[in-house]
Design a protein around this motif. Structure first.
Motif, PDB file in Angstrom:
ATOM      1  N   GLU A  91       0.838  -1.191   0.000  1.00 28.98           N
ATOM      2  CA  GLU A  91       0.000   0.000   0.000  1.00 28.98           C
ATOM      3  C   GLU A  91       0.879   1.248   0.000  1.00 28.98           C
ATOM      4  N   ILE A  92       0.453   2.271  -0.742  1.00 28.36           N
ATOM      5  CA  ILE A  92       1.153   3.554  -0.775  1.00 28.36           C
ATOM      6  C   ILE A  92       0.451   4.466   0.219  1.00 28.36           C
ATOM      7  N   GLU A 137       1.297  -0.462  16.420  1.00 28.58           N
ATOM      8  CA  GLU A 137       0.514   0.084  17.521  1.00 28.58           C
ATOM      9  C   GLU A 137       1.345   1.099  18.301  1.00 28.58           C
ATOM     10  N   HIS A 138       0.693   2.093  18.797  1.00 28.34           N
ATOM     11  CA  HIS A 138       1.300   3.103  19.671  1.00 28.34           C
ATOM     12  C   HIS A 138       2.438   3.871  18.996  1.00 28.34           C
ATOM     13  N   HIS A 139       2.330   4.085  17.688  1.00 26.32           N
ATOM     14  CA  HIS A 139       3.375   4.875  17.024  1.00 26.32           C
ATOM     15  C   HIS A 139       3.093   6.357  17.218  1.00 26.32           C
ATOM     16  N   GLN A 140       4.153   7.138  17.191  1.00 26.14           N
ATOM     17  CA  GLN A 140       4.025   8.580  17.380  1.00 26.14           C
ATOM     18  C   GLN A 140       4.173   9.333  16.071  1.00 26.14           C
ATOM     19  N   VAL A 141       4.468   8.631  15.020  1.00 27.34           N
ATOM     20  CA  VAL A 141       4.607   9.217  13.696  1.00 27.34           C
ATOM     21  C   VAL A 141       3.251   9.143  13.007  1.00 27.34           C
ATOM     22  N   GLN A 142       2.848  10.256  12.381  1.00 27.90           N
ATOM     23  CA  GLN A 142       1.571  10.248  11.670  1.00 27.90           C
ATOM     24  C   GLN A 142       1.710   9.425  10.391  1.00 27.90           C
ATOM     25  N   LEU A 143       0.862   8.417  10.272  1.00 27.86           N
ATOM     26  CA  LEU A 143       0.744   7.609   9.061  1.00 27.86           C
ATOM     27  C   LEU A 143      -0.701   7.727   8.612  1.00 27.86           C
ATOM     28  N   ARG A 144      -0.911   7.944   7.309  1.00 25.57           N
ATOM     29  CA  ARG A 144      -2.273   8.082   6.816  1.00 25.57           C
ATOM     30  C   ARG A 144      -2.337   7.736   5.332  1.00 25.57           C
TER      31      ARG A 144
END
Length: 96
Positions: free
Chosen positions: A6-7, A52-59
């Motif tokens: 996925e991109i 889980e519990h990542h602090q980097v924004q992924l979207r």
């Protein structure tokens, strides 16, 4: 949860592909699931982000309409990674 191949957009490296979903050992020996991300613009840039519990924004990537608006925006308030995201979305929409 994102899928392999996925991109997506990461605030750290911009437009990237989920190259793997893997378990990595934490300091306490516990196994933690991570996304393996590779920049679509610079294949040398790789990042491992905990699922889980990542602090980097992924979207997910922005829509084509949002990309058109960003491409027309000439203000300095848009970061380089967001500009590249708009370019990527516009380019790949035309290819489909």
């Amino acid at each position: 949860m994102f899928e392999k191949k996925e991109i997506i957009f990461s605030e750290n490296i911009g437009v990237c592909q989920v190259t793997e979903i893997t378990k990595l050992a934490a300091k306490n020996g516990e196994q933690i699931m991570y996304y393996g991300l590779r920049s679509v613009f610079d294949h040398k840039k790789v990042s491992y982000i905990p699922i889980e519990h990542h602090q980097v924004q992924l979207r997910p990537l922005i829509s084509y309409e949002e990309a058109e608006k960003l491409a027309k925006d000439t203000s300095d308030g848009i970061g380089e990674l967001r500009k590249r995201e708009a370019e990527y979305v516009l380019l790949h929409k035309k290819e489909k």
